[in-house]
Scaffold this active site. Structure first.
Site, mmCIF file in Angstrom:
data_model
loop_
_atom_site.group_PDB
_atom_site.id
_atom_site.type_symbol
_atom_site.label_atom_id
_atom_site.label_comp_id
_atom_site.label_asym_id
_atom_site.label_seq_id
_atom_site.Cartn_x
_atom_site.Cartn_y
_atom_site.Cartn_z
ATOM 1 N N SER A 203 42.115 42.671 68.198
ATOM 2 C CA SER A 203 42.624 42.782 69.561
ATOM 3 C C SER A 203 41.740 41.967 70.513
ATOM 4 O O SER A 203 41.580 40.762 70.335
ATOM 5 C CB SER A 203 42.714 44.264 69.958
ATOM 6 N N ASP A 306 54.214 43.756 68.255
ATOM 7 C CA ASP A 306 52.978 43.736 69.038
ATOM 8 C C ASP A 306 53.187 42.872 70.282
ATOM 9 O O ASP A 306 53.866 41.838 70.226
ATOM 10 C CB ASP A 306 51.865 43.140 68.170
ATOM 11 N N HIS A 336 50.986 47.300 67.877
ATOM 12 C CA HIS A 336 49.576 47.007 68.058
ATOM 13 C C HIS A 336 48.716 48.156 67.514
ATOM 14 O O HIS A 336 48.812 49.287 67.971
ATOM 15 C CB HIS A 336 49.274 46.800 69.546
#
Length: 368
Positions: A203, A306, A336
């Site tokens: 991330s 995502d 995500h």
């Protein structure tokens, strides 16, 4: 129509704060609608079926909450209540702590070293945790990093970089570079083969890993890089501040976990200017970098629902066009952080297998 969102902190795992921010009924401003018989699909229909029960339960939890955006007060509350202390560690490999001297007078940088052994040189990973540039810490993933270290016979260093907005760019990436340089400079003591140092992040950690790799390419000693990076492993990396601000995403991308509201807040905190601004600090947004030549081989994995899927695909395409060996994995129905909140599912296993295979190829080692 006025936009509003409902949110609740669900958990903090793998350095990723998983939020549910659901659009209120009737919101259409940023929607790119996909309809059947004139009815827009529920975003959960785009999620892999094995994830739907847990996400439906989470959605029910937030439906009773009133509308609110992501702001500094919410950030402070998450930091205060979101963590649950350090994870329980495995007996082996050992985890030790160290303070790395900051660059150019910056504060010292705490790091956690997994599998340090000053015997024969082994591959190494600099790991950078996620959290939208504003959350998370280097300890959350330590048990998982112990497993990776054991599986690949690797030394792993997890860096405790400073968070935005208190420390905007370039502070977090400079902290990461200090840790990377320290690994190379102390390779003998740590048991590191300097020809096999990879960087890995998830991330926002993936975004910082991409920034770091660009920085390492450009910082030279006698016409060569100060530190050679053998590969960058980017797990659903946060690469483009324009996503969710000047770039409109389909409504089902980012409907679960990290969404456009949180993304704008995280990027604005890091950059010191609003996300999507015409001008941003040089080197702060990997997706805006014009020259990607000379970067190390790259592995990128992301779920198909995502928020970051389009920017990650675009970055992979640009790397390939720049002559960088690049592997891209897009997992259908993955949101995500899906492999963290649903670690024993079929899709999560496919994800972990792909990452393990990439590390094996990079380090050229057999299964331990």
């Amino acid at each position: 129509m006025k936009r509003c969102f409902r949110e609740k902190v669900v958990h903090v795992l793998a350095g990723l704060v998983v939020l549910n921010l659901f659009a209120c009924a009737g919101v259409t401003e940023l929607d790119v609608s996909l309809v059947d018989d004139g009815i827009k699909k529920d975003p959960i229909e785009f999620v892999a079926p094995e994830f739907r029960p847990s996400l439906s339960a989470q959605r029910k939890m937030v439906d009773a909450m009133g509308p609110r955006g992501f702001d500094n007060e919410m950030l402070a509350n998450i930091r205060q209540t979101g963590g649950s202390g350090r994870p329980v560690l495995l007996d082996e490999p050992k985890v030790t702590e160290h303070l790395v001297t900051g660059i150019n007078g910056a504060p010292d940088v705490p790091v956690f070293i997994v599998g340090e052994k000053a015997d024969s040189p082994r591959p190494a990973i600099l790991y950078i945790h996620g959290g939208g540039y504003i959350l998370g810490d280097a300890t959350t993933d330590l048990q998982r990093l112990q497993s990776i270290s054991q599986k690949h016979d690797a030394v792993i260093v997890s860096v405790e970089y400073r968070l935005a907005p208190e420390t905007p760019f370039p502070g977090p990436v400079e902290d990461s570079y200090a840790a990377l340089k320290w690994m190379a400079d102390n390779a003998d003591q740590l048991g590191i083969d300097t020809s096999r140092i990879a960087v890995m992040g998830e991330s926002a950690g993936g975004g910082l890993a991409a920034m770091l790799t660009l920085m390492a390419r450009d910082r030279t000693e006698v016409d060569r890089a100060e530190v050679d990076i053998v590969q960058q492993i980017l797990i659903y990396p946060m690469l483009d501040d324009r996503t969710g601000s000047t770039k409109v995403m389909p409504y089902w991308m980012g409907a679960y976990s990290w969404n456009d509201v949180a993304n704008r807040f995280g990027w604005s905190s890091l950059l010191g200017v609003p996300a999507g601004s015409k001008q941003v600090p040089a080197g702060s947004v990997p997706a805006r970098e014009k020259d990607l030549r000379g970067l190390p081989p790259t592995f990128i994995a992301v779920g198909a629902v995502d928020l970051f899927v389009n920017e990650d695909i675009d970055y992979a395409q640009r790397l390939l066009a720049s002559g960088v060996p690049t592997e891209l994995i897009v997992l259908p129905g993955g949101y995500h952080g899906f492999q963290v909140s649903n670690p024993k599912t079929v899709l999560a296993n496919r994800f972990h297998d792909a990452v393990d295979a990439a590390l094996k190829r990079t380090f050229k080692v057999e299964d331990i």
